[in-house]
Design a protein around this motif. Structure first.
Motif: not given
Length: 306
Positions: A10-12, A14-17, A111, A115
């Protein structure tokens, strides 16, 4: 790029996980290039790539089981698309799902790009037009001519034809930007003020037919496949608003990982072997570091067709 050491994380971004899975899965068996390396490439090339796809409905070509398996094109946003991913619904009769609308993904931030890379969307294809902030379809702001060589012609002959096209563009006071397709051919882009699609298609067709008439042993402007061997097909029809072209800096789903790469005109003029202009992800990242983004001023140089 070092191979990924974990298969899931799990990575963050720019503010999105984001949950990234199967990072050690090999997507290019010939070279061992993994999904983790695909994500790494797209993360690092994002500053140059994002302006090429921003505000353009994205068609993805995905290889979830690797390039040695069957891929599929995807237009609609897939099930489970995060709510923070920008989508736009556009009327599209006869779409792949038989519906009148397609809900496209629009890649306007890192993000979303990560994704999609995690979904093994190796190839990113976009139209020559954008959508507005409320999803309205705008007129094309790019003219593109796709140079598709018929074997035994290859990228060397494409470069020869590209130089002829550059001369025609310059005669009309237009500047063109070249890039490889990342596969066997290349494309030339001319940034425009917003122009009706029938005008861009008509102009591109006229140039293609002119060159085919002047250089019949080298250039073909017809889609008839029997006429293509040994020649470069100038596909002017890519300017049809319903069509898409692979984006600059996109990976390609070839046997080895190659990239659709912006070029200098000196490189086009100096091409003597197709291998001279075939670039891996690492090479493209090195090019951007040393040469900068060769398409950086593409969006700031709108021109008018004669």
């Amino acid at each position: 790029m070092a191979p990924a050491k974990t298969s899931s994380v799990r990575v963050r971004v720019d503010g999105q996980v984001l949950a990234l899975s199967n990072l050690d899965k090999v997507l290019y068996p010939t070279t061992g290039f993994t999904k983790g390396e695909v994500i790494d490439y797209y993360t690092r090339i994002a500053p140059a790539l994002l302006p090429r796809v921003a505000d353009r409905p994205l068609t993805r070509k995905r290889w979830p089981d690797g390039v040695h398996k069957q891929p599929f094109f995807e237009k609609n946003a897939p099930r489970g698309t995060p709510e923070w991913v920008r989508t736009v619904t556009i009327p599209s009769p006869g779409s792949t799902r038989g519906t009148e609308d397609v809900e496209y993904v629009v890649v306007d931030k890192l993000p979303t790009l990560v994704w999609l890379a995690n979904l093994a969307a190796l190839e990113l294809h976009v139209p020559q037009w954008k959508v507005g902030p409320r999803g309205g379809i705008r007129k094309p702001d790019l003219l593109v001519i796709d140079l598709d060589p018929g074997p035994p012609a290859d990228l060397v002959q494409c470069c020869e034809v590209a130089l002829l096209l550059r001369d025609l563009f310059e005669a009309d006071d237009l500047r063109a930007w070249p890039k490889t397709s990342g596969s066997k051919g290349m494309q030339l882009y001319v940034p425009l003020v917003e122009t009706p699609g029938e005008a861009t298609s008509g102009y591109a067709k006229r140039l293609a037919e002119q060159l085919a008439g002047e250089h019949p042993k080298l250039v073909v402007a017809t889609m008839t496949r029997a006429a293509r061997p040994g020649k470069v097909f100038l596909d002017w029809s890519q300017n049809n608003p319903a069509k898409t072209t692979v984006a600059a800096y996109s990976l390609r789903g070839n046997e080895t990982p190659t990239v659709s790469t912006p070029l200098t005109w000196d490189e086009v003029d100096g091409c003597r072997r197709a291998a001279d202009l075939t670039f891996s992800p690492d090479e493209v990242l090195d090019r951007v570091e040393s040469l900068g983004d060769l398409f950086a001023d593409l969006g700031s140089a709108p021109q008018r067709l004669p």
